[in-house]
Write an enzyme that holds these catalytic residues in place. Sequence first.
Site, mmCIF file in Angstrom:
data_model
loop_
_atom_site.group_PDB
_atom_site.id
_atom_site.type_symbol
_atom_site.label_atom_id
_atom_site.label_comp_id
_atom_site.label_asym_id
_atom_site.label_seq_id
_atom_site.Cartn_x
_atom_site.Cartn_y
_atom_site.Cartn_z
ATOM 1 N N CYS A 1 -4.282 -3.478 0.323
ATOM 2 C CA CYS A 1 -4.129 -2.170 -0.327
ATOM 3 C C CYS A 1 -4.722 -1.077 0.561
ATOM 4 O O CYS A 1 -4.162 0.025 0.659
ATOM 5 C CB CYS A 1 -4.812 -2.164 -1.692
ATOM 6 S SG CYS A 1 -4.443 -3.608 -2.715
ATOM 7 N N ASP B 1 3.836 -1.998 -4.549
ATOM 8 C CA ASP B 1 3.086 -0.735 -4.587
ATOM 9 C C ASP B 1 3.654 0.257 -3.569
ATOM 10 O O ASP B 1 4.105 -0.130 -2.494
ATOM 11 C CB ASP B 1 1.605 -0.997 -4.278
ATOM 12 C CG ASP B 1 0.903 -1.711 -5.420
ATOM 13 O OD1 ASP B 1 1.589 -2.106 -6.377
ATOM 14 O OD2 ASP B 1 -0.327 -1.860 -5.356
ATOM 15 N N CYS C 1 -1.773 -0.705 -7.781
ATOM 16 C CA CYS C 1 -2.936 -1.333 -8.388
ATOM 17 C C CYS C 1 -4.192 -0.473 -8.268
ATOM 18 O O CYS C 1 -4.195 0.543 -7.580
ATOM 19 C CB CYS C 1 -3.167 -2.682 -7.723
ATOM 20 S SG CYS C 1 -3.712 -2.501 -6.013
ATOM 21 N N CYS D 1 4.075 -6.733 -3.257
ATOM 22 C CA CYS D 1 3.471 -6.348 -4.543
ATOM 23 C C CYS D 1 4.200 -5.186 -5.197
ATOM 24 O O CYS D 1 3.983 -4.915 -6.373
ATOM 25 C CB CYS D 1 1.992 -6.008 -4.361
ATOM 26 S SG CYS D 1 1.703 -4.589 -3.306
HETATM 27 FE FE1 FES Z 1 -0.441 -4.442 -3.194
HETATM 28 FE FE2 FES Z 1 -2.512 -3.230 -4.216
HETATM 29 S S1 FES Z 1 -1.648 -5.127 -4.834
HETATM 30 S S2 FES Z 1 -1.210 -2.479 -2.659
#
Ligand code: FES
Length: 121
Positions: free
Chosen positions: A102, A35, A58, A33
């Site tokens: 997450c 992040d 996110c 993702c």
């Molecule tokens: Fe990957 Fe939130 S979508 S950490």
Amino acid sequence: MYSKETIERFRNPKNTGEIPNADAVGEVGNMKCGDVMKIYLKVEKNKIKDIKFQTYGCMAAIASSDMLCELAKGKTLDEALNIKFSDITKGLGELPQIKIHCSVLGTHALKKAIENYKSNN
Ligand code: FES
């Protein structure tokens, strides 16, 4: 979808920022993702005196980072290592299944910061 607690922590996180002269830093990222989470620690007598985060990601990642800081503050390093992603999701009032990773990322960032502290001390 998201709990009130998650939305509130995303909008008004209490533990965001950098700790100048931090005793340890842990940074992790999720390749899928994109992040990134960075955790800063101030440690005194083996306890987490202060903890802050910088998260580029996110809503769930930011809320999870903030909850993680809340849970870790005041704990010994070993107690903090025992914080599980489920403690974070419980604190947030659950997360959607696809956002569980997450909260897992948060526990990895904290672990990395504690390992960083232990290897320097
Ligand atoms: Fe990957 Fe939130 S979508 S950490």
